[in-house]
Design a protein around this motif. Structure first.
Motif, mmCIF file in Angstrom:
data_model
loop_
_atom_site.group_PDB
_atom_site.id
_atom_site.type_symbol
_atom_site.label_atom_id
_atom_site.label_comp_id
_atom_site.label_asym_id
_atom_site.label_seq_id
_atom_site.Cartn_x
_atom_site.Cartn_y
_atom_site.Cartn_z
ATOM 1 N N GLU A 184 -6.914 36.663 35.400
ATOM 2 C CA GLU A 184 -5.570 36.097 35.547
ATOM 3 C C GLU A 184 -5.490 34.664 35.023
ATOM 4 O O GLU A 184 -5.203 33.721 35.784
ATOM 5 N N PRO A 185 -5.725 34.464 33.738
ATOM 6 C CA PRO A 185 -5.713 33.102 33.186
ATOM 7 C C PRO A 185 -4.354 32.412 33.276
ATOM 8 O O PRO A 185 -4.282 31.188 33.221
ATOM 9 N N MET A 186 -3.268 33.190 33.428
ATOM 10 C CA MET A 186 -1.941 32.578 33.505
ATOM 11 C C MET A 186 -1.508 32.284 34.946
ATOM 12 O O MET A 186 -0.406 31.769 35.166
ATOM 13 N N ALA A 187 -2.337 32.609 35.921
ATOM 14 C CA ALA A 187 -1.961 32.405 37.320
ATOM 15 C C ALA A 187 -1.696 30.933 37.602
ATOM 16 O O ALA A 187 -2.546 30.078 37.369
ATOM 17 N N GLY A 188 -0.505 30.630 38.100
ATOM 18 C CA GLY A 188 -0.154 29.263 38.446
ATOM 19 C C GLY A 188 0.225 28.373 37.285
ATOM 20 O O GLY A 188 0.563 27.207 37.487
ATOM 21 N N VAL A 189 0.163 28.905 36.060
ATOM 22 C CA VAL A 189 0.494 28.102 34.880
ATOM 23 C C VAL A 189 2.009 28.067 34.712
ATOM 24 O O VAL A 189 2.676 29.092 34.814
ATOM 25 N N SER A 190 2.559 26.892 34.462
ATOM 26 C CA SER A 190 4.001 26.754 34.298
ATOM 27 C C SER A 190 4.476 27.514 33.071
ATOM 28 O O SER A 190 3.721 27.719 32.108
ATOM 29 N N ALA A 191 5.744 27.921 33.083
ATOM 30 C CA ALA A 191 6.297 28.732 31.997
ATOM 31 C C ALA A 191 6.165 28.042 30.643
ATOM 32 O O ALA A 191 5.894 28.693 29.624
ATOM 33 N N GLU A 192 6.349 26.711 30.627
ATOM 34 C CA GLU A 192 6.275 26.001 29.347
ATOM 35 C C GLU A 192 4.850 25.912 28.803
ATOM 36 O O GLU A 192 4.642 25.701 27.603
ATOM 37 N N ASP A 193 3.834 26.074 29.677
ATOM 38 C CA ASP A 193 2.439 26.002 29.234
ATOM 39 C C ASP A 193 1.863 27.359 28.829
ATOM 40 O O ASP A 193 0.802 27.418 28.202
ATOM 41 N N VAL A 194 2.550 28.444 29.202
ATOM 42 C CA VAL A 194 2.021 29.782 28.921
ATOM 43 C C VAL A 194 1.861 30.037 27.420
ATOM 44 O O VAL A 194 0.806 30.510 26.989
ATOM 45 N N PRO A 195 2.865 29.760 26.572
ATOM 46 C CA PRO A 195 2.697 30.050 25.135
ATOM 47 C C PRO A 195 1.485 29.356 24.514
ATOM 48 O O PRO A 195 0.769 29.958 23.701
ATOM 49 N N GLY A 196 1.241 28.099 24.877
ATOM 50 C CA GLY A 196 0.092 27.388 24.321
ATOM 51 C C GLY A 196 -1.224 27.994 24.756
ATOM 52 O O GLY A 196 -2.167 28.079 23.958
ATOM 53 N N ILE A 229 -6.017 31.505 23.558
ATOM 54 C CA ILE A 229 -6.824 32.710 23.809
ATOM 55 C C ILE A 229 -6.810 33.622 22.596
ATOM 56 O O ILE A 229 -7.838 34.195 22.208
ATOM 57 N N LYS A 230 -5.662 33.757 21.969
ATOM 58 C CA LYS A 230 -5.554 34.618 20.788
ATOM 59 C C LYS A 230 -6.432 34.100 19.654
ATOM 60 O O LYS A 230 -7.132 34.867 18.984
ATOM 61 N N THR A 231 -6.431 32.785 19.452
ATOM 62 C CA THR A 231 -7.253 32.192 18.396
ATOM 63 C C THR A 231 -8.737 32.400 18.666
ATOM 64 O O THR A 231 -9.498 32.772 17.765
ATOM 65 N N LEU A 232 -9.143 32.176 19.906
ATOM 66 C CA LEU A 232 -10.556 32.286 20.258
ATOM 67 C C LEU A 232 -11.068 33.711 20.117
ATOM 68 O O LEU A 232 -12.237 33.931 19.817
ATOM 69 N N THR A 233 -10.186 34.673 20.333
ATOM 70 C CA THR A 233 -10.632 36.069 20.289
ATOM 71 C C THR A 233 -10.510 36.654 18.894
ATOM 72 O O THR A 233 -11.477 37.192 18.353
ATOM 73 N N ARG A 234 -9.360 36.531 18.288
ATOM 74 C CA ARG A 234 -9.148 37.207 17.009
ATOM 75 C C ARG A 234 -9.798 36.470 15.848
ATOM 76 O O ARG A 234 -10.341 37.090 14.944
ATOM 77 N N ASP A 235 -9.761 35.136 15.868
ATOM 78 C CA ASP A 235 -10.368 34.387 14.777
ATOM 79 C C ASP A 235 -11.890 34.362 14.886
ATOM 80 O O ASP A 235 -12.591 34.361 13.871
ATOM 81 N N GLU A 236 -12.404 34.343 16.104
ATOM 82 C CA GLU A 236 -13.849 34.240 16.304
ATOM 83 C C GLU A 236 -14.488 35.563 16.721
ATOM 84 O O GLU A 236 -15.679 35.619 17.006
ATOM 85 N N ARG A 237 -13.683 36.626 16.766
ATOM 86 C CA ARG A 237 -14.178 37.983 17.035
ATOM 87 C C ARG A 237 -14.929 38.069 18.357
ATOM 88 O O ARG A 237 -15.949 38.748 18.477
ATOM 89 N N ARG A 238 -14.443 37.409 19.367
ATOM 90 C CA ARG A 238 -15.044 37.536 20.690
ATOM 91 C C ARG A 238 -14.443 38.744 21.402
ATOM 92 O O ARG A 238 -13.273 39.074 21.213
ATOM 93 N N SER A 239 -15.245 39.375 22.224
ATOM 94 C CA SER A 239 -14.769 40.510 23.013
ATOM 95 C C SER A 239 -14.240 39.995 24.341
ATOM 96 O O SER A 239 -14.883 39.173 24.991
ATOM 97 N N VAL A 240 -13.062 40.481 24.745
ATOM 98 C CA VAL A 240 -12.412 39.972 25.945
ATOM 99 C C VAL A 240 -11.955 41.106 26.845
ATOM 100 O O VAL A 240 -11.350 42.081 26.383
ATOM 101 N N VAL A 244 -10.346 23.458 22.254
ATOM 102 C CA VAL A 244 -9.332 23.881 23.217
ATOM 103 C C VAL A 244 -8.187 22.865 23.343
ATOM 104 O O VAL A 244 -7.288 23.036 24.167
ATOM 105 N N GLY A 245 -8.237 21.808 22.541
ATOM 106 C CA GLY A 245 -7.157 20.833 22.552
ATOM 107 C C GLY A 245 -7.207 19.847 23.692
ATOM 108 O O GLY A 245 -6.170 19.293 24.094
ATOM 109 N N LEU A 246 -8.400 19.558 24.203
ATOM 110 C CA LEU A 246 -8.536 18.597 25.297
ATOM 111 C C LEU A 246 -9.364 17.387 24.902
ATOM 112 O O LEU A 246 -9.796 16.616 25.765
ATOM 113 N N ASP A 247 -9.603 17.190 23.615
ATOM 114 C CA ASP A 247 -10.431 16.066 23.188
ATOM 115 C C ASP A 247 -9.812 14.724 23.577
ATOM 116 O O ASP A 247 -10.532 13.765 23.889
ATOM 117 N N HIS A 248 -8.477 14.658 23.639
ATOM 118 C CA HIS A 248 -7.798 13.408 24.015
ATOM 119 C C HIS A 248 -7.877 13.148 25.515
ATOM 120 O O HIS A 248 -7.509 12.060 25.978
#
Length: 247
Positions: A170-182, A187-198, A132-136
């Motif tokens: 509502e995963p985007m609730a309260g998220v700043s506009a600049e953080d929404v695309p990331g 979410i797109k990677t986790l679902t489409r690449d890993e075939r998870r149902s959402v 998820v990009g939080l290892d740092h």
């Protein structure tokens, strides 16, 4: 992967969720939209077990889970996030995820003890944080994270539970506009690449149209329509009940 049949929840004579039947296929992304008070979060509460339905049923991968407690549904592969961020702010990012891994593997689910120092648990947590990009940010106290990073941590907690189906409220609730695309890209990677149902509740229509294979529209607790985004956006009833104008 997930089905509801005539799922209903009433308070007195008022139907908050009114005979809702939906199906979520393996690898499918289904968005639920509707005006405030339409019953979207209440539907999630019924599916995740936080509320008991007045009528109807919920099945997960063919198994009836209608009467199971929330933690038993989680063990069967149902994961959920909430509108408000829900992390242990006084623990580090890594400790949050290690607790989730530990709970999935049968360890203590109490929030207060520190997670065990088992190396396999730590390694699994590290992989999830990298995903998820939080290892740092592993050593950072979760309570000090920016809101968008807390949303990513919540997704990490879900992944640590190895779910078959994700409920994103509502995963985007309260998220700043600049953080929404990331966050959308994650979410797109986790679902489409890993075939998870959402199954996702979301108010940001651009996010819905970007992610969803199908869109379900709720109004006054009932399901108006469930179809492809193009069909839903062109539906006159949807325009009148929710959108107000044709997009």
């Amino acid at each position: 992967m997930l089905s509801t049949r005539r799922l209903t929840w009433k308070i007195g004579e008022v139907a908050i969720v009114d005979h809702v039947s939906i199906d979520l296929a393996e690898g499918e992304f289904l968005a639920v939209i509707g005006p405030n008070g339409a019953g979207k979060t209440s539907l999630f509460n019924l599916i995740s077990g936080l509320r008991r339905p007045t009528d109807g049923s919920v099945t997960l991968a063919g198994h009836d889970i209608t009467r199971l407690a929330p933690h038993r549904r989680a063990r069967r592969g149902l994961g959920r996030t909430f509108q408000s961020s829900s992390v242990f702010g006084s623990l580090t990012v890594a400790a949050n995820v290690r607790l989730a891994v530990q709970a999935r593997r049968g360890g203590s689910v109490r929030p207060f003890p520190l997670p065990r120092a088992d190396r396999d648990i730590a390694e699994r947590a590290e992989r999830v944080l990298w995903r998820v990009g939080l290892d740092h940010r592993a050593g950072t106290l979760a309570g000090t994270l920016a809101h968008g990073e807390k949303r990513k941590l919540e997704i990490a907690l879900l992944l640590a539970g190895e779910p078959k189906v994700l409920l994103l409220d509502e995963p985007m609730a309260g998220v700043s506009a600049e953080d929404v695309p990331g966050l959308v890209a994650l979410i797109k990677t986790l679902t489409r690449d890993e075939r998870r149902s959402v199954l996702m509740v979301e108010h940001h229509m651009d996010v819905v149209l970007d992610l969803a294979d199908r869109v379900a529209v709720m109004h006054h607790g009932a399901l108006l329509i469930c179809d492809t985004p193009d069909v839903v956006m062109a539906d006159r009833t949807v325009q009148e009940a929710y959108l107000g104008e044709k997009l």
